[in-house]
Scaffold this active site. Structure first.
Site, short mmCIF file in Angstrom:
data_model
loop_
_atom_site.label_atom_id
_atom_site.label_comp_id
_atom_site.label_asym_id
_atom_site.label_seq_id
_atom_site.Cartn_x
_atom_site.Cartn_y
_atom_site.Cartn_z
CG ASN A 150 -1.42 1.29 1.66
OD1 ASN A 150 -2.29 1.85 1.03
ND2 ASN A 150 -0.85 1.83 2.75
CE1 TYR A 193 -0.09 8.64 -6.19
CE2 TYR A 193 -1.88 8.51 -7.77
CZ TYR A 193 -1.39 8.31 -6.49
OH TYR A 193 -2.21 7.76 -5.53
P1 NAP Z 1 -0.62 8.44 3.72
O1 NAP Z 1 -1.66 8.73 4.74
O2 NAP Z 1 0.39 9.48 3.39
O3 NAP Z 1 0.12 7.08 4.16
C1 NAP Z 1 1.20 6.57 3.44
C2 NAP Z 1 2.21 6.01 4.41
O4 NAP Z 1 3.30 5.46 3.63
C3 NAP Z 1 2.83 7.09 5.31
O5 NAP Z 1 2.97 6.61 6.63
C4 NAP Z 1 4.18 7.33 4.64
O6 NAP Z 1 5.15 7.83 5.53
C5 NAP Z 1 4.52 5.95 4.16
N1 NAP Z 1 5.57 5.96 3.16
C6 NAP Z 1 5.90 6.95 2.29
N2 NAP Z 1 6.96 6.59 1.56
C7 NAP Z 1 7.30 5.34 1.96
C8 NAP Z 1 8.33 4.44 1.60
N3 NAP Z 1 9.23 4.76 0.67
N4 NAP Z 1 8.40 3.26 2.23
C9 NAP Z 1 7.51 2.93 3.18
N5 NAP Z 1 6.52 3.74 3.59
C10 NAP Z 1 6.42 4.94 2.97
O7 NAP Z 1 -1.28 8.06 2.32
P2 NAP Z 1 -2.62 7.26 1.90
O8 NAP Z 1 -3.51 8.25 1.31
O9 NAP Z 1 -3.09 6.37 2.98
O10 NAP Z 1 -2.02 6.42 0.69
C11 NAP Z 1 -1.75 5.04 0.76
C12 NAP Z 1 -1.73 4.53 -0.67
O11 NAP Z 1 -3.00 4.77 -1.27
C13 NAP Z 1 -0.71 5.18 -1.59
O12 NAP Z 1 -0.13 4.19 -2.42
C14 NAP Z 1 -1.53 6.14 -2.43
O13 NAP Z 1 -0.94 6.38 -3.69
C15 NAP Z 1 -2.80 5.36 -2.54
N6 NAP Z 1 -3.97 6.16 -2.88
C16 NAP Z 1 -4.34 7.21 -2.07
C17 NAP Z 1 -5.43 7.99 -2.42
C18 NAP Z 1 -5.87 9.18 -1.60
O14 NAP Z 1 -6.65 9.99 -2.12
N7 NAP Z 1 -5.45 9.31 -0.34
C19 NAP Z 1 -6.14 7.68 -3.59
C20 NAP Z 1 -5.76 6.60 -4.37
C21 NAP Z 1 -4.66 5.84 -4.00
P3 NAP Z 1 5.33 9.43 5.67
O15 NAP Z 1 4.11 9.93 6.36
O16 NAP Z 1 6.57 9.57 6.47
O17 NAP Z 1 5.46 9.94 4.25
#
Ligand code: NAP
Length: 251
Positions: free
Chosen positions: A90, A156
């Site tokens: 994820n 992205y």
């Molecule tokens: P989030 O709240 O920012 O959580 C992502 C987590 O991953 C954070 O704890 C982050 O740490 C960590 N991370 C970042 N870079 C990393 C790395 N290189 N290795 C390991 N961990 C890492 O984001 P989220 O919205 O839950 O997103 C999770 C996934 O869903 C992502 O793949 C995103 O592309 C996808 N997604 C999100 C959305 C949306 O609208 N939110 C929509 C579609 C898809 P830090 O906080 O230190 O950066």
């Protein structure tokens, strides 16, 4: 009886947002949870929150853009729990926003490494671990932007399209050996990843207007789909891409 009694689940990016919500649901359903994240503080907090609720969890720090970290994450899981049944790959970042011709090389490489290569690295080590105990389930995080374009986010969009194709290929290769592999494609979900965008009311309203349901999604809503895809209830589902997007792709 819960869905995942005796099973072991890895969640990358488990310290925040959708990953955090999934960690809690896996634990609620009886799984032993390996909360993995680059962010040690948040990863430890989620782990402790699960333990407080009498769940079984450990934190393993891993930068998913580093193949050695992905291998070490799987090794640490096997060392602690002796098996791996479920992986939710994820972790991801939004990354630079710029038109394609203005996008920096470093920005491109970073987003591809964290959002796409990571999924390959994780599966490369997760699949052999799962095969040792007869199979398992992998859910890879894509996005609506794994299906359609979005201006100013070429890396992205390319990475998430890549996750969808990689998922299909791995599913064709390993489903008959008992590993169900699928991807999910959320619309815009209210997490720290998009909190910067949400602060500007005009941008927020624009994002909402892209979702026919008239709102953004919540992490728990995505986690519920991930849990289902990780379970035996989804036993005839393979290589699929599941949108969860308030109708974003329906137009
Ligand atoms: P989030 O709240 O920012 O959580 C992502 C987590 O991953 C954070 O704890 C982050 O740490 C960590 N991370 C970042 N870079 C990393 C790395 N290189 N290795 C390991 N961990 C890492 O984001 P989220 O919205 O839950 O997103 C999770 C996934 O869903 C992502 O793949 C995103 O592309 C996808 N997604 C999100 C959305 C949306 O609208 N939110 C929509 C579609 C898809 P830090 O906080 O230190 O950066």
């Amino acid at each position: 009886m819960t869905l995942f009694d005796g099973k072991v689940a890895i969640v990358t990016g488990g310290g925040s947002g959708i990953g955090e919500a999934a960690c809690h649901l896996y634990a609620r359903e009886g799984a032993k949870v390996v909360v993995s994240d680059l962010n040690e503080k948040r990863g430890n907090e989620v782990t402790q929150a699960i333990q407080k609720l009498k769940g079984d969890a450990i934190f393993v720090r891993a930068d998913v853009s580093n193949p050695d970290d992905c291998q070490a994450m799987v090794d640490a899981t096997l060392e602690k729990y002796g098996r791996l049944d479920i992986a939710f790959n994820n972790a991801g970042i939004g990354g630079e926003t710029n038109l394609t011709a203005d996008y920096s090389i470093a920005g491109w490489q970073k987003v591809i490494a964290v959002n796409l290569s990571s999924v390959f690295y994780c599966m490369k080590y997760e699949i052999p671990a799962m095969l040792k105990t007869g199979g398992g389930a992998i859910v890879n995080m894509a996005s609506i932007l794994g299906q359609v374009g979005f201006e100013n986010s070429p890396a992205y969009v390319a990475a998430k399209h890549g996750v969808v194709g990689l998922t299909r290929t791995a599913a064709l290769e390993y489903s008959k050996q008992g590993i169900q592999i699928n991807s999910v494609g959320p619309g815009f979900i209210r997490t720290p990843l998009i909190s910067g965008l949400e602060q500007d009311e005009q941008v927020r309203n624009h994002l909402i207007s892209l979702h026919p349901l008239g709102r953004l999604g919540e992490s728990e809503e995505v986690a519920e789909l991930v849990i289902w895809l990780s379970s035996e209830k989804a036993s005839f589902v393979m290589g699929a891409y599941y949108p969860i997007d308030g109708g974003y792709l329906a137009r």
